[in-house]
Design a protein around this motif. Sequence first.
Motif: not given
Length: 630
Positions: A143, A306, A312, A329, A331
């Motif tokens: 991501n 994601d 996403g 965003i 991760e």
Amino acid sequence: MAERDEVLLKVQEKYYPPAHIVERAWVKDYESLYAQSVQDREGFWAKVAEELHWFRKWDKVLDWQFPYAQWFVGAKTNISYNCLDRHVLQGRRNKVAYIWVDEDNNERKITYGELLELVSRIANGLKSLGVKKGDRVSIYMPNSIEAVACMLACARIGAIHSVVFAGFSEGALRLRIEDAKAKVVITASYTKRRGKKIDLLATVNRAIDGLSFVEKVIVWDRDGDALNGESSLFVSFDSLVKGASPHCEPEVMDAEDPLFILYTSGTTGKPKGVLHTTGGYMVGTYYTTKVVFDLHEDDVYWCTADIGWITGHSYIVYGPLANGATSIIVEGAPDYPDPGRWWSYVEKYRVNIFYTAPTAIRMFMRYGEQWPAQYDLSSLRVLGSVGEPINPEAWHWYYKHIGRERCVIVDTWWQTETGAHMITTVPSYPAKPGKAGKPFFTIEAAVVDSSGKELPPNTVGNLVIKSPWPSMLRTCWGEPERYEKYWNTIPGYYLTGDLASYDEEGYIMILGRADDVLNVAGHRIGTMEVESALVDHPAVAEAAVIGKPHEIKGESIKAFVILKKGYEPSEKLVEEIKQHVRNVLGAIAVPDEIEFVEKLPKTRSGKIMRRVLKAQELGLPVGDISTLED
Ligand code: PRX
């Protein structure tokens, strides 16, 4: 019907939106706009489409040749132009498009101007590798901004992207690359989750073994140590980007030109490659993002999904960018290094709109409200829910401990196939906890029995959609018969596969899947896929999989396994089989429980009756078993 559902059907409690939210909402009067929208569906969407840029306008809004629809017939556009160039030209060049953060709180921001340049460079890089309009590119990435940029680069040159969730393992990845016949695969050296590096490149390497149509693998080598020039198959993302021009004319795309394939699970067989096209998908994601989340120019928006899932695609990438939003965003895991991680970002970035799944909310409920309580969440205005039914307990917790009783909650029901929100609350009318809300503009939903007869309020039946909408799937990649099945099972209607009921006020409650598709932690998984991974283990002769209610994940997987001769049940074997499923499909598909059995209930024609196993497991009546073998 389960007791819980009986109780839920009676939920009438309403939560009214605060006046200051309604006052400036894009949609103030849902009822009258909805009535107008269904009277003139085409006029409604044409007006929305006018807000976007077209190189050439449409001759006709909709051409409906059942069950195939074309939207904005004859129109020409490019979605990357609408997501990037349009904003740069309209004074948003220096507006932040994304703020990316990882588990170590490394942060990277990118403006619309910079993103346009990065996307153009990747697009030129792809071209230099011979990628042309209509070619497929598989993306197996963390991501990240880089992943988003790769998707947009494909869209810019008309290549069809097929993003594969980076949590999937080798078998699932291979199947998707193979089915799409991807010319190029884009990956990264690794992604990080719970402090551990997960080697994506190694998985790609194994997944493409022997797939001669894969011409190049582009690798985002994050630490610069993964590529040692061992093979001409691999290309460094950084050198490709550096060596390419920052200007790339967007390909003129027909509104109906394919944009992407995204694989999703069905009841039978391998995952389906849901195909979305350019114009209708752009219009649908643009408008739902704007009005369902009531997105305004200076908002900070965060969808925690994601990019590997439809949420996403539509609500991290295309919808927010088409609106020129600033998005977060992230991760890594939501609760690592601690369960305050997400809330610290809401505070730090002053997030106004927050969109997540009930599974996450239930997990945070378990950790306790002391975690969000440590942070200033006063910037929040709109909270969204997606992916599975939100139980009223979780709804109330979300409302109180995240929204601090000052936010609206929009429960958005939709699917990979629908591309955009279909049934959802919008901020200007009251929400009912546990009920998704009313149909979105122009969407005609109904609850019907198996013959297609509409059912009265407060009865459970099949949720169908009665007419086409712009962001609907156009086909299943290479399998038109599977596409047609959506419209032919209950002839004339799009069959969602979900059970639902509606109340006297038109609020629709989703009760979960009507078929053998599992929903584990908001992730859609086919029973057949898990069963295939199980029988792929050398010790397993036959397997059947069911979903069981789970307090946090919504559903958990239980597998019934018949062992081959010569194998004995043991704890060690259970672990081995689980590990095998993890290797083939990924962690999300691993059964929580494996029970070894001698026999499985089957029909006389040999089909496993999962329904019987499930009823037995849950201590419910087994229903009609006249087709049972013995
Ligand atoms: O069962 C419904 C459930 O998720 C399914 C679609 O899964 P997928 O294609 O992976 O897309 C998920 C994200 C849109 C649906 O058939 N579902 C999705 N949203 C909701 C939901 N169930 C209840 N309430 C929702 N808001």
